[in-house]
Motif scaffolding. Structure first.
Motif, mmCIF file in Angstrom:
data_model
loop_
_atom_site.group_PDB
_atom_site.id
_atom_site.type_symbol
_atom_site.label_atom_id
_atom_site.label_comp_id
_atom_site.label_asym_id
_atom_site.label_seq_id
_atom_site.Cartn_x
_atom_site.Cartn_y
_atom_site.Cartn_z
ATOM 1 N N PRO A 1 16.763 35.088 -11.618
ATOM 2 C CA PRO A 1 15.776 34.723 -10.563
ATOM 3 C C PRO A 1 16.407 33.372 -9.549
ATOM 4 C CG PRO A 1 14.765 34.271 -12.612
ATOM 5 C CD PRO A 1 16.160 35.065 -12.982
ATOM 6 N N VAL A 2 16.334 33.922 -8.395
ATOM 7 C CA VAL A 2 16.890 32.543 -7.791
ATOM 8 C C VAL A 2 15.576 32.349 -6.461
ATOM 9 C CG1 VAL A 2 18.789 31.452 -6.160
ATOM 10 C CG2 VAL A 2 19.201 32.887 -8.193
ATOM 11 N N ILE A 3 15.350 30.991 -6.304
ATOM 12 C CA ILE A 3 14.775 30.885 -5.193
ATOM 13 C C ILE A 3 15.296 30.416 -4.090
ATOM 14 C CG2 ILE A 3 12.746 29.105 -4.540
ATOM 15 C CD1 ILE A 3 11.827 28.788 -7.272
ATOM 16 N N PHE A 4 15.095 31.170 -2.842
ATOM 17 C CA PHE A 4 15.607 30.864 -1.486
ATOM 18 C C PHE A 4 14.388 30.601 -0.627
ATOM 19 C CE2 PHE A 4 18.061 34.252 -3.677
ATOM 20 C CZ PHE A 4 19.331 33.612 -3.669
ATOM 21 N N SER A 5 14.461 29.499 0.071
ATOM 22 C CA SER A 5 13.641 28.971 1.105
ATOM 23 C C SER A 5 13.845 29.928 2.435
ATOM 24 C CB SER A 5 13.579 27.417 1.223
ATOM 25 O OG SER A 5 13.377 26.762 0.246
ATOM 26 N N LEU A 6 13.077 30.788 2.843
ATOM 27 C CA LEU A 6 13.279 31.613 3.878
ATOM 28 C C LEU A 6 13.352 30.821 5.209
ATOM 29 C CD1 LEU A 6 11.316 34.737 3.078
ATOM 30 C CD2 LEU A 6 13.769 34.477 3.457
ATOM 31 N N PHE B 1 7.821 33.095 3.795
ATOM 32 C CA PHE B 1 7.989 33.735 4.725
ATOM 33 C C PHE B 1 7.414 33.328 6.008
ATOM 34 C CE2 PHE B 1 6.413 37.292 7.449
ATOM 35 C CZ PHE B 1 7.494 38.302 7.737
ATOM 36 N N ASP B 2 6.226 32.700 5.724
ATOM 37 C CA ASP B 2 5.538 31.973 6.910
ATOM 38 C C ASP B 2 6.513 30.595 7.690
ATOM 39 O OD1 ASP B 2 4.381 29.374 5.588
ATOM 40 O OD2 ASP B 2 4.643 31.053 4.358
ATOM 41 N N GLU B 3 7.520 30.418 6.906
ATOM 42 C CA GLU B 3 8.087 29.363 7.548
ATOM 43 C C GLU B 3 9.207 29.708 8.501
ATOM 44 O OE1 GLU B 3 9.207 26.818 4.281
ATOM 45 O OE2 GLU B 3 6.978 26.277 3.801
ATOM 46 N N ILE B 4 9.777 31.090 8.533
ATOM 47 C CA ILE B 4 10.787 31.511 9.547
ATOM 48 C C ILE B 4 10.289 31.197 10.766
ATOM 49 C CG2 ILE B 4 11.663 33.641 10.271
ATOM 50 C CD1 ILE B 4 11.377 34.978 7.406
#
Length: 714
Positions: free
Chosen positions: A192-197, A249-252
């Motif tokens: 599992p890897v966290i990606f900031s969208l 997702f909201d930060e896109i």
């Protein structure tokens, strides 16, 4: 103490004349594996690892048997050749790096001090999830933080959307999900890897390609070639050996939520996605739900949750007992304070301001009459609480960083992007290059020729000015085509075998770099020839004639070919950075600095010798053609060093991410008061105080709300 296996391995490696790094590359194993086996830190090597090392060392039959015996096993005779699994090794290394990183982050954020806040969730409304048939069957979704992995596994498609309002605990949940899944130690689980969208632009790059790029950014060793072409990062994503935890997702960027959801629906990758409720609902209304995904919504903290948590964070006591009692009494009767202290973010800020700071009484919260006032107070009091008397000094610096991120439309504070929102970016780069090249020219000429002359001083000023203008234009053109990114490679010894983790720089990449060197060196050489002629013309009776054109042509060709030569050598000697380069944002910076400086140290001597030798040959030819040529080995060497050092400085400061960092973050922005002189120490201190957090190779503000608060102060 090293084991018998480690002693044999070191003995035969030294006999073969290989470094630990070279052996790791030749055997296609991790450098940490070789180091650990030799030192005794690893005592139970895999059969495939022992076989790969034996093959790489070209051991005889008896030596192979001895090495396998030292490992406590006999080498089996395989029916078919057994191949080492590079993806398995890469996944294991990635797993260790991810676990160490997020365990440190969880400790840094005081999530377990004294106990975690109770994050819970319920099933989301039906219109925000796909049908149960597509998901893989109806399941119970309501649960609490320590059950997040269990809930994800209940979902047949392994696709789960976690929704919640700002500060509801989505980031805490993703961290706990990663650590709990890694703790399960199930070999069938992907990493599992966290990606900031927030940095994903779905109309420019596909999801899988973007995931691979982010993996390489945070873990440069994954830029090594994969088993089927491409990179290890791309191979891990395609083989579903990475589980994307897509946070924010909201930060896109505005207007891209619907294209992003469409792009997510083109894949079947298992994933966990977090978002604020409204942004996700709007995207769903404009397109469709996330295909095959279940959805949950985080619920608010209750008064009982606060009563169980806040008193345990402090030993302070007020007149009626625990210092938090007046606040808890107010929360029980409802009102603005109860509305604010429903999210883990606001509770964490209140705890940091009042429980962790002397002489701060939480009863102060009772004097505010609206939720907006209370939230502004908590956001505005956070930095004074953690910095004390230094708060007024650091606020403008944090404000600049927040404004910079707002200008980028991002939450990722990357060291290689600092200063890039400046409207005078190219001019500042040109000024920095001009000053650096002019000073370097003065120092080199004074050292080699023994004195400074009027012509030398004039030449230094002019070559600095011309090179500065040229470099500013080159920087402007380069960043219009693509942002400057960190170097992902280091130099290895020529002739060493790269193996499966070796350099990807061969072939077309070498020719690309040679072509860049020809153009860059040719332009510098032509400018050098013009300035040299002008300097002579201004201080002597030197006549501008056809000789000037000859000088310009000669210098352009010689400098261009020389730069092409050294750029090609550097490209051929490149290999991916290893995992140690991504421990923190500034470990990647240090690796970049080291790579760039090693490149310059390699290029300048080669370039100087090349220029000195070739100009000697050219001078002889021009003399034979009856041109009036003034040439000596010393002046030719000075020419090569000035060209090499000046060109190297111009290239580094204008066309590399580390050079851009030096100009802006280490000189210009501190000089103009917008950032401190010791920026790395300041950012690390802000991280330790909890103002910033780390997300791979970048920093982020503790929360987007805190970033927005400081951006508004500018």
């Amino acid at each position: 103490m090293a084991s018998q296996f480690g002693l044999l391995l070191r003995q035969w490696r030294q006999r073969a004349g290989l470094s630990q790094e070279a052996l790791a590359q030749r055997a296609a194993v991790g450098i940490r594996t070789v180091r650990g086996l030799e030192t005794g830190e690893r005592t139970d090597p895999r059969m495939g690892t022992v076989r790969s090392l034996a093959d790489a060392l070209e051991l005889t039959g008896a030596e192979r048997a001895e090495l396998f015996a030292a490992a406590g096993r006999d080498e089996p005779m395989p029916v078919e050749p057994v191949r080492f699994d590079p993806l398995g090794e890469a996944a294991e290394t990635l797993k260790a790096a991810v676990e160490a990183r997020w365990r440190r982050e969880e400790e840094q954020r005081q999530i377990h001090d004294p106990v975690p806040l109770p994050v819970r969730w319920d099933a989301a409304p039906e219109e925000l999830r796909d049908s149960w048939l597509n998901i893989g069957g109806e399941v119970e979704l309501g649960a609490r933080l320590d059950q997040v992995v269990e809930v994800h596994r209940r979902v047949g498609s392994r696709r789960l959307v976690v929704l919640g309002r700002a500060g509801a605990g989505k980031t805490v949940l993703t961290t706990r999900f990663v650590l709990d899944l890694l703790a399960a130690k199930d070999v069938s689980d992907p990493v599992p890897v966290i990606f900031s969208l927030g940095s994903w632009h779905p109309e420019r790059v596909g999801l899988r390609d973007w995931l691979a790029e982010q993996l390489i950014r945070d873990h440069p060793f994954l830029g090594a070639p994969g088993p089927s072409g491409g990179t290890l990062a791309a191979a891990l994503v395609d083989a579903q050996r990475v589980l994307p935890v897509l946070d924010g997702f909201d930060e896109i960027a505005a207007g891209l939520h619907r294209p992003a959801l469409n792009a997510l629906n083109t894949t079947t990758l298992p994933l966990l996605l977090t978002s604020r409720v409204d942004e996700y609902r709007d995207a769903v209304a404009g397109t469709d739900v996330l295909t095959s995904a279940a959805a949950v919504v985080l619920v608010d903290l209750t008064c009982d949750d606060l009563a169980d948590y806040l008193p345990r964070t402090t030993r302070k006591s007020g007149p009626a007992g625990n210092v938090w009692k007046p606040v808890l009494d107010e929360v029980r009767i409802g009102g603005p304070l109860a509305a604010v202290l429903k999210t883990p973010l606001m509770v964490a800020l209140a705890r940091r301001i009042y429980s962790d700071t002397p002489d701060h009484d939480p009863a102060e919260l009772l004097r505010f009459h609206s939720s907006e006032e209370i939230e502004r107070h908590l956001l505005g009091s956070f930095v004074p609480a953690v910095y004390g008397s230094e708060a007024e000094q650091v606020k403008p610096w944090l404000g600049y960083l927040a404004d910079h991120l707002s200008g980028l439309g991002s939450h990722d504070l990357a060291w290689w992007q600092i200063g890039t929102t400046s409207k005078r970016r190219a001019s500042i780069i040109g000024l920095g290059v001009g000053v650096a090249v002019g000073v370097a020219d003065l120092l080199v000429e004074a050292a080699l020729l023994g004195a400074l002359t009027v012509r030398g001083l004039l030449f230094a000023v002019m070559i600095g000015a011309v090179t500065g203008v040229f470099s500013g234009l080159a920087h402007w053109r380069a960043v219009r085509m693509a942002p400057l990114e960190p170097v992902r490679t280091r130099l290895r010894l020529l002739g060493s075998r790269a193996g499966s983790s070796g350099s990807a720089a061969g072939g077309p990449r070498v020719w690309e770099r040679i072509w860049l060197g020809l153009r860059f060196g040719g332009a510098v050489g032509a400018a050098y020839g013009v300035v040299r002629a002008m300097a002579y013309w201004l201080v002597t009776d030197y006549r501008m004639s056809v000789g000037v054109l000859v000088d310009v042509g000669v210098f352009a060709v010689v400098f261009g070919v020389g730069a092409g030569l050294v750029f090609g050598l550097v490209a051929a000697a490149e290999a991916p950075l290893d995992v140690r380069s991504a421990g923190s944002p500034f470990s990647l910076l240090k690796a970049n600095r080291r790579a760039v400086l090693v490149m310059v140290a390699m290029c300048v001597p080669v370039f100087a010798v090349f220029v000195a030798a070739v100009t000697g040959v050219v001078a002889g030819g021009l003399t034979a053609l009856r041109f009036d040529v003034a040439w000596s080995p010393l002046t030719a060497l000075a020419l090569g060093l000035v060209g090499g050092i000046g060109g190297g400085l111009a290239y580094v400061l204008s066309l590399t991410a580390w050079g851009q960092w030096v100009v802006f973050a280490r000189v210009w922005l501190p000089l103009t008061g917008r950032l401190p002189w010791g920026l790395p120490a300041f950012l690390d201190d802000a991280y330790r105080r909890g103002v910033l957090r780390r997300a791979g190779a970048v920093y982020q503000f503790r929360h987007a709300r805190l970033q927005d608060h400081f951006a508004r102060l500018r």
